[in-house]
Design a protein around this motif. Structure first.
Motif, mmCIF file in Angstrom:
data_model
loop_
_atom_site.group_PDB
_atom_site.id
_atom_site.type_symbol
_atom_site.label_atom_id
_atom_site.label_comp_id
_atom_site.label_asym_id
_atom_site.label_seq_id
_atom_site.Cartn_x
_atom_site.Cartn_y
_atom_site.Cartn_z
ATOM 1 N N THR A 120 0.776 -1.122 -0.006
ATOM 2 C CA THR A 120 0.274 -0.055 0.089
ATOM 3 C C THR A 120 0.746 1.145 0.058
ATOM 4 O O THR A 120 1.816 1.270 0.980
ATOM 5 C CB THR A 120 -0.804 -0.035 1.204
ATOM 6 N N ARG A 121 0.591 2.358 -0.820
ATOM 7 C CA ARG A 121 1.356 3.540 -0.698
ATOM 8 C C ARG A 121 0.502 4.480 -0.213
ATOM 9 O O ARG A 121 -0.658 4.701 -0.406
ATOM 10 C CB ARG A 121 1.819 4.011 -2.147
ATOM 11 N N THR A 122 1.197 5.068 0.649
ATOM 12 C CA THR A 122 0.597 6.213 1.550
ATOM 13 C C THR A 122 1.431 7.571 1.545
ATOM 14 O O THR A 122 2.581 7.724 1.754
ATOM 15 C CB THR A 122 0.241 5.813 2.809
ATOM 16 N N GLU A 123 0.626 8.564 1.021
ATOM 17 C CA GLU A 123 1.129 9.864 1.074
ATOM 18 C C GLU A 123 0.509 10.733 2.347
ATOM 19 O O GLU A 123 -0.717 10.727 2.132
ATOM 20 C CB GLU A 123 1.034 10.522 -0.170
ATOM 21 N N ARG A 124 1.259 11.537 2.919
ATOM 22 C CA ARG A 124 0.898 12.249 4.058
ATOM 23 C C ARG A 124 1.446 13.710 3.884
ATOM 24 O O ARG A 124 2.768 13.691 3.431
ATOM 25 C CB ARG A 124 0.995 11.554 5.476
ATOM 26 N N THR A 125 0.785 14.679 4.390
ATOM 27 C CA THR A 125 1.663 16.084 4.224
ATOM 28 C C THR A 125 1.480 16.451 5.933
ATOM 29 O O THR A 125 0.540 16.276 6.619
ATOM 30 C CB THR A 125 0.511 17.075 3.483
ATOM 31 N N GLY A 126 2.605 17.062 6.284
ATOM 32 C CA GLY A 126 2.872 17.401 7.761
ATOM 33 C C GLY A 126 4.421 17.657 7.917
ATOM 34 O O GLY A 126 5.168 17.274 7.079
ATOM 35 N N ARG A 127 4.591 17.322 9.356
ATOM 36 C CA ARG A 127 5.726 17.383 9.897
ATOM 37 C C ARG A 127 6.116 15.785 9.824
ATOM 38 O O ARG A 127 5.286 14.980 10.423
ATOM 39 C CB ARG A 127 5.581 17.799 11.522
ATOM 40 N N ALA A 128 7.226 15.443 9.338
ATOM 41 C CA ALA A 128 7.466 14.034 9.133
ATOM 42 C C ALA A 128 7.551 13.224 10.239
ATOM 43 O O ALA A 128 6.808 11.946 10.305
ATOM 44 C CB ALA A 128 8.630 14.040 8.132
ATOM 45 N N GLU A 129 8.178 13.586 11.188
ATOM 46 C CA GLU A 129 8.441 12.705 12.509
ATOM 47 C C GLU A 129 7.079 12.670 13.123
ATOM 48 O O GLU A 129 6.706 11.441 13.547
ATOM 49 C CB GLU A 129 9.314 13.491 13.530
ATOM 50 N N ARG A 130 6.104 13.603 13.012
ATOM 51 C CA ARG A 130 4.732 13.253 13.558
ATOM 52 C C ARG A 130 4.023 12.426 12.804
ATOM 53 O O ARG A 130 3.332 11.312 13.350
ATOM 54 C CB ARG A 130 3.871 14.599 13.841
#
Length: 161
Positions: A88-98
């Motif tokens: 599964t490929r997941t893309e998120r936006t925000g602070r990477a560590e969080r």
């Protein structure tokens, strides 16, 4: 078993190779990429504050968001090809560590590559985001070197007795 691999520019091949070597057959593999929100946000702010309002079609932040999404999709596709297994490929936006720690809450294993000073052994071989992730991950972490690890001659001298 759910295996989460944090996919970052520059070190992702090592993470994928580690997943290939250590994830059991049938594991649910998730490839996660996190795009920072601060760069498009700064462009939006600069446009609104300095360049004028009312012309959203010229906002460079929108273009940067689009470029980040395309780049993330390409990187995830390349990582999936290298993996050669269903994932599964997941893309998120925000602070990477969080974002990585939040996604790791659903994982049985988190795989990530060192991203700091990789010429020496020790804590500086982790960048700030990776250090946070290793310290806060709610699951076991497999931390890999993106290239051969430096030898133990890179250890600092022993403290005096």
């Amino acid at each position: 078993m759910r295996v989460l691999a944090w996919i970052t520019e520059g070190t992702w091949p090592a993470s994928i190779d580690a997943v290939r070597a250590h994830a059991p057959d049938g594991a649910d593999i998730v490839l996660l990429h996190v795009s920072p929100a601060d760069v498009p946000g700064a462009a939006h702010g600069a446009f609104a504050g300095l360049l004028g309002r009312g012309h959203r079609e010229r906002d460079p932040g929108t273009r940067l968001e689009h470029l980040a999404a395309v780049s993330a999709a390409q990187l995830l596709a390349e990582a999936a090809r290298r993996l050669g297994r269903p994932c599964t490929r997941t893309e998120r936006t925000g602070r990477a560590e969080r974002e990585v720690v939040a996604e790791a809450a659903y994982a049985d294993l988190l795989v990530l590559a060192r991203d700091g000073d990789r010429t020496h052994l020790g804590p500086r071989s982790l960048g700030p985001a990776s250090r946070f992730i290793v310290d806060h991950a709610p699951c076991p972490v497999l931390l890999v070197w993106p290239e051969p690890a430096p030898g133990i001659t890179a250890l600092p001298p022993s403290p005096p007795p």
